[in-house]
Scaffold this active site. Structure first.
Site, PDB file in Angstrom:
ATOM      1  NE  ARG A  50      -2.989   0.442   3.268  1.00 44.78           N
ATOM      2  CZ  ARG A  50      -2.344   0.681   4.419  1.00 44.78           C
ATOM      3  NH1 ARG A  50      -1.660   1.800   4.570  1.00 44.78           N
ATOM      4  NH2 ARG A  50      -2.383  -0.189   5.401  1.00 44.78           N
ATOM      5  CE1 TYR A 102     -16.511   9.996 -16.608  1.00 51.18           C
ATOM      6  CE2 TYR A 102     -16.116  10.055 -14.257  1.00 51.18           C
ATOM      7  CZ  TYR A 102     -16.407   9.345 -15.404  1.00 51.18           C
ATOM      8  OH  TYR A 102     -16.614   7.997 -15.327  1.00 51.18           O
ATOM      9  CG  ASP A 174     -10.180  14.868 -15.464  1.00 54.29           C
ATOM     10  OD1 ASP A 174      -9.480  14.283 -16.311  1.00 54.29           O
ATOM     11  OD2 ASP A 174     -11.150  14.319 -14.903  1.00 54.29           O
ATOM     12  CE  LYS A 199     -12.646   6.563 -18.809  1.00 52.94           C
ATOM     13  NZ  LYS A 199     -13.027   7.840 -18.219  1.00 52.94           N
TER      14      LYS A 199
END
Ligand SMILES: *Cc1c(COP(=O)(O)O)cnc(C)c1O
Length: 388
Positions: A50, A102, A174, A199
């Site tokens: 982590r 978005y 973004d 994407k």
């Protein structure tokens, strides 16, 4: 490695030296949760996945280099990355956000973060005066996306950076729609770049992921701390798949671009199509700005069909190579109906104010042969015409 080599070279080499332990040319998938320590308090740079993992480190180094920042952080999804940015804020803080946003970010901001006392104002950020007048004494952050989804409007990142500097705000961009190949917001003055690596960066629609890139060490330290504290990391396998996508990003983006241009020009000539939204056209309202702040016009094309909802639905459901589905940026072409799909959560009047109607269809143009894509669209337009 210094950032002197070109984009294509950095995409393949930064963070990706041969593995020290074995000489493995390709970065190995370190599929481990923990790392055996040599003695109490002595380890070889890794303790627990982590906190950090060598496969993820390689991806982060590559992404940082491609965005021109010193620090990259990978997350388990684009939304986890965006939530990571939200964790820079505290109750009472205010954020000014572009209204062409978005849908998942809109949901996180309005349905989750408001419960933690963070306030948001949504403005048409293509109009700089609207940004200025939304800023109040509690405003800490300015959040934009450019090009916007699905109308592909352009927001002036340099001008937003100037407002952010003057008002002491953190500017977040973004950059998912452009990809680092076409646009580098940090170089234009942004503080944080966010990506859904699902994407264009991953590029094959086979892995969910997100990333942040920053140049400011203090912001990077805070983001690393909160990511470790809240845990939104990607697994090593997902980091590895994403890194494999990174290596061909430049090649793919060039072909997306060539194909999107051919598709946009084809659609513009068709009588079944009322309007084509594509920033590469000289009459697109953001064309000059796109030429200034991007290195190309990208792979997205949005159209309004003649004949409204029945025609648009018949078109979106009538293609063979364009798969009907959410998402974008994969090698395969995708087609979507924003009214009920990507923007289904927005109220009708909000959609209309952004220019989205029942006649709007969004195309993510893939890297198949453009002639085949145009032939596919031509037969689907035939279905659209008979549906109206
Ligand atoms: C898809 C997307 C996101 C969310 O990313 P996930 O990987 O799906 O969590 C955020 N911003 C934009 C612009 C996107 O297209």
């Amino acid at each position: 490695m210094a950032d002197d080599p070109h984009f294509e070279t950095r995409a393949i080499h930064v963070g990706q030296d041969a593995d020290e332990a074995t000489g493995s040319t390709i970065v190995p998938i370190y599929q481990t949760a923990t790392f055996t320590q040599d003695a109490i308090g002595t380890n070889r740079g890794y303790e627990y996945s982590r906190i950090s993992n060598p496969t993820r480190d390689a991806l982060e180094a590559a992404l940082a280099s491609l965005e021109g920042g010193r620090f990259g952080l990978a997350y388990g999804s684009g939304m986890a990355a965006i939530h990571g940015v939200m964790q820079l804020l505290s109750a009472g803080d205010h954020v000014v956000v572009c209204d062409d946003l978005y849908g998942g970010s809109y949901r996180l901001f309005t349905k989750v973060m408001t419960g933690f006392g963070v306030r948001f104002s949504f403005v048409d950020a293509t109009v700089l005066a609207e940004i200025e007048s939304a800023i109040d004494s509690e405003t800490k952050m300015l959040w934009i996306e450019s090009p916007t989804n699905p109308m592909l409007r352009m927001i002036d990142i340099t001008a937003c950076a100037e407002i952010a500097r003057r008002k002491g705000l953190t500017l977040v961009v973004d950059n998912t729609f452009a990809s680092p190949y076409l646009q580098n917001p940090l170089e234009l003055g942004a503080h944080v770049v966010a990506h859904s690596t699902t994407k264009y960066i991953g590029g094959h629609s086979d892995v969910i992921g997100g990333a942040l890139v920053v140049d400011d060490e203090e912001i990077a330290t805070r983001l690393r701390f909160t990511r470790n504290a809240s845990g939104g990391v990607p697994g090593p396998w997902d980091a590895w798949l994403t890194l494999r996508g990174v290596r061909t990003l430049a090649l793919r983006m060039r072909q997306h671009e060539v194909n999107a241009k051919q598709v946009a020009e084809f659609l513009r000539e068709r009588p079944e199509v009322q309007r084509v939204h594509y920033p590469g056209f000289a009459d697109h309202p953001g064309h000059e700005l796109a030429k200034r702040q991007m290195r190309g016009f990208g792979g997205m094309v949005t159209v309004d069909l003649v004949g409204g909802e029945p025609a648009a639905k018949a078109f979106a459901e009538g293609t063979r190579y364009f798969s009907l589905g959410e998402s974008l940026g994969g090698v395969e072409s995708l087609i979507g109906y924003p009214w009920t799909m990507s923007h289904g959560a927005f109220a009708p009047e909000v959609k209309r104010s952004k220019g989205i109607t029942e006649a709007t269809v969004r195309l993510s143009v893939g890297i198949e042969h453009a002639d085949d894509l145009c032939a596919d669209l031509e037969q689907a337009l035939g279905r659209a015409a008979s549906a109206r």
